[in-house]
Write an enzyme that holds these catalytic residues in place. Structure first.
Site, mmCIF file in Angstrom:
data_model
loop_
_atom_site.group_PDB
_atom_site.id
_atom_site.type_symbol
_atom_site.label_atom_id
_atom_site.label_comp_id
_atom_site.label_asym_id
_atom_site.label_seq_id
_atom_site.Cartn_x
_atom_site.Cartn_y
_atom_site.Cartn_z
ATOM 1 N N SER A 94 -8.365 3.763 4.762
ATOM 2 C CA SER A 94 -7.001 3.028 5.079
ATOM 3 C C SER A 94 -7.334 1.910 6.253
ATOM 4 C CB SER A 94 -6.230 3.824 5.794
ATOM 5 O OG SER A 94 -5.315 3.650 6.645
ATOM 6 N N CYS B 249 2.230 -7.928 3.394
ATOM 7 C CA CYS B 249 1.488 -6.902 3.549
ATOM 8 C C CYS B 249 -0.107 -7.192 3.179
ATOM 9 C CB CYS B 249 1.964 -5.808 2.374
ATOM 10 S SG CYS B 249 1.610 -4.408 2.326
ATOM 11 N N ASP B 250 -0.637 -6.122 3.096
ATOM 12 C CA ASP B 250 -2.367 -6.132 3.085
ATOM 13 C C ASP B 250 -2.969 -7.207 2.308
ATOM 14 O OD1 ASP B 250 -1.777 -3.973 4.844
ATOM 15 O OD2 ASP B 250 -3.159 -2.931 4.146
ATOM 16 N N LYS B 251 -2.599 -7.147 1.127
ATOM 17 C CA LYS B 251 -3.383 -7.919 0.179
ATOM 18 C C LYS B 251 -2.955 -9.620 -0.102
ATOM 19 C CE LYS B 251 -5.416 -4.007 -0.568
ATOM 20 N NZ LYS B 251 -4.753 -3.386 0.456
ATOM 21 N N CYS C 155 3.095 -3.010 8.596
ATOM 22 C CA CYS C 155 3.108 -2.002 9.696
ATOM 23 C C CYS C 155 2.649 -2.378 11.036
ATOM 24 C CB CYS C 155 1.898 -1.001 9.054
ATOM 25 S SG CYS C 155 1.872 -0.362 7.345
ATOM 26 N N ASP D 78 0.977 -1.294 0.339
ATOM 27 C CA ASP D 78 0.106 -0.209 -0.005
ATOM 28 C C ASP D 78 0.655 1.037 -0.103
ATOM 29 O OD1 ASP D 78 -2.016 -1.737 0.328
ATOM 30 O OD2 ASP D 78 -3.267 -0.471 1.594
#
Length: 566
Positions: free
Chosen positions: A471, A123-125, A195, A82
């Protein structure tokens, strides 16, 4: 071996000969040819610190798979961050990258007819993509969460990536200088990993374990910490057993598992993005569950048991040290379906029997929660017939009711320019329209607009409503996101005009446009015909094929009729 593996082709056939020639050239032996073939799905990239340690994980994971009697094959996929991938096309590539990863995995693993997968999630995805691919292919799979990054210090105070994300919106208003932001950015991240707040990455890592698709006790973990390495070794050993036992994701991804995941996300005030990701996994698993409906049903039952930043004052390492996801599930046990299956082997209830909560102040018991209001609120009304999402924190200092005149923007940049010119007024409802799945396409990121409002001192004095995405890490003020149906597909959000009165009531879970039906009908008649997406670029393909948010924003996927038509 107790069963025939699909990767073992009949000797003498063309497929067998071609594979044998290729693999012998790579050093595989005749004995390897008949062992379980395991894909190591590695979404690695040198573009972002989220993924920078994944390549180092592959070697030990391969060794664990080999020692358990399997043959590992590393498979590479897209690796969206992101923080990095959002630069192009105003963030439109972010959500579509999830489905690109799913297709990457399908091509490599299904095309090669491998027997199982260990997916390295970062990460996010990546985590939702790995779950979606596991559900689609229905091959034995374990998702390994590869940990969160170390944080830093700025002038004696704790700082992390979340602070950078938020404070960047303060530069335009003069509340922070470029030099100060530069200094902060140099010390906010202390190593690889995702994060370090309760954003989408850590939320989805926790959801993987709550679903039963990650090894027990493996989330969240420090990147390159001892617990991460133990999880890697255990996953490498266990995946071969899962293949031998033929334990498949659709046996684990049941309605009870999704209910447990939603309960867990509510208890940690997880990312709003988990709704669409969990729904997408359910669609791929052909499991008839309505994730938004579960959030609505469970909202009043599940209190907030922990306050990890940005939801509260705790840090994710404190959450891990207090027992992590197992400790949270232990506290939630009376609300969970304890007979749910897991890739670890024992049922969830059996796994929790020996779990102890190391710090009950960090991960609270049900009878002593941090707060009792729902962490994620699904709202509906004349402006969002199919629903929208509001995120609430432990403190929940955003207004619970808001009524005001609309000011409409059709792009994030248009809104940012209005803030910079000082045109946004207190008391307004700011509408960012046309940023949905098809309108953007890909669902535009609106966080920069929200943070700019905070930087201008307006965050608590306006409301924001958008069909774009928010977000998963931090939001400020009263923000209603992911309005469905979106404006580009005829949703009411596209009919809002400057000055229209909009009301939002968090407690009543409503969001309404106070304009009479005749006026809205006249506006609809004057709308231009939608322009179809053309071309073969990924975003064009996505715009043509993506389904609605209510079905997880998957490409061509459809919920079973019993859910889709409810």
């Amino acid at each position: 071996m107790t069963r025939q593996l699909r990767s073992n082709f009949e000797p003498g056939t063309t497929r067998w000969a071609m594979r044998r020639a290729q693999w012998r050239a790579m050093g595989l032996t005749a004995e390897d040819e008949v062992k379980p073939k395991i894909a190591i799905v590695n979404s690695s990239s040198a573009l972002a610190s989220c993924f920078s340690h994944l390549d180092d994980i592959v070697g030990p994971l391969k060794a664990a798979i080999r020692s358990a009697g399997g043959v590992p094959f590393e498979v590479r996929t897209a690796a969206p961050s992101d923080a990095i991938t959002s630069a192009g096309r105003a963030g439109q590539y972010i959500l579509p990258s999830r489905d690109l990863i799913v297709h990457d995995i399908e091509v490599a693993v299904e095309g090669a007819q491998l027997d199982g997968m260990v997916c390295l999630a970062s990460c996010d995805k990546t985590a939702p993509a790995h779950l979606m691919a596991a559900a689609r292919l229905d091959l034995p799979t374990i998702v390994v969460a590869c940990g969160y990054q170390a944080t830093g210090r700025y002038r004696g105070e704790h700082i992390d990536f979340e602070d950078i994300f938020l404070r960047a919106g303060h530069v335009a208003s003069g509340r922070l200088t470029v030099d100060e932001l530069s200094e902060m950015s140099e010390c906010a991240i202390g190593g690889p990993g995702v994060c370090a707040g309760m954003g989408t990455a850590n939320s989805m890592h926790i959801a993987c374990e709550a679903l039963g698709m990650s090894m027990a006790g493996s989330t969240p973990v420090r990147a390159n910490g001892d617990r991460m390495w133990r999880a890697v070794r255990r996953a490498g050993e266990r995946i071969v057993e899962l293949v031998t036992e033929d334990v498949r994701p659709r046996q684990i991804l049941t309605a009870d598992a999704f209910r447990n995941a939603v309960t867990t996300i509510l208890a940690v005030s997880g990312s709003v993005n988990t709704l669409k990701h969990l729904q997408a996994v359910a669609v791929e698993a052909e499991c008839a569950v309505d994730i938004a409906g579960l959030f609505e049903e469970l909202a009043a039952q599940v209190p907030l048991l922990t306050g990890v930043k940005p939801n509260g004052d705790r840090h994710v390492d404190e959450f891990e040290d207090a027992g992590g996801t197992p400790a949270l599930l232990k506290q939630l046990a009376p609300l969970l379906r304890l007979d749910a299956a897991t890739v670890t082997g024992p049922r969830l209830g059996e796994l929790l029997a020996g779990v102890e909560v190391a710090d009950a102040d960090v991960i609270r018991p049900l009878e002593n929660p941090l707060a009792r209001h729902p962490a994620i609120v699904v709202v509906r009304g004349s402006l969002a017939p199919d629903g929208a999402i509001i995120k609430r924190t432990v403190a929940d200092d955003a207004p619970l009711r808001f009524r005001g005149p609309a000011r409409v923007f059709t792009s994030r940049e248009e809104g940012l320019a209005a803030i910079k010119r000082g045109e946004v007024q207190r008391g307004e409802v700011l509408v960012l329209s046309g940023l949905g799945l098809r309108g953007s396409p890909g669902m535009g990121l609106t966080s920069a607009f929200v943070f700019a409002l905070d930087g201008a001192g307006l965050g608590e004095h306006v409301a924001v409503i958008t069909d774009g995405q928010l977000s998963g890490l931090v939001n400020k003020g009263l923000v209603v996101g992911e309005v469905a149906p979106e404006a580009a597909t005829g949703g009411p959000l596209g009919l809002v005009r400057d000055g229209d009165v909009i009301t939002v009531d968090v407690r009543e879970r409503t969001v309404d446009l106070l304009v009479d039906d005749a006026t809205l009908a006249a506006r609809r008649d004057r709308l231009p015909a939608p322009v179809p997406a053309v071309g073969c670029g990924w975003l064009s393909v996505y715009a043509r094929e993506v389904g609605p948010l209510t079905e997880g924003a998957t490409l061509g996927g459809r919920l079973p009729r019993s859910v889709a038509t409810e």
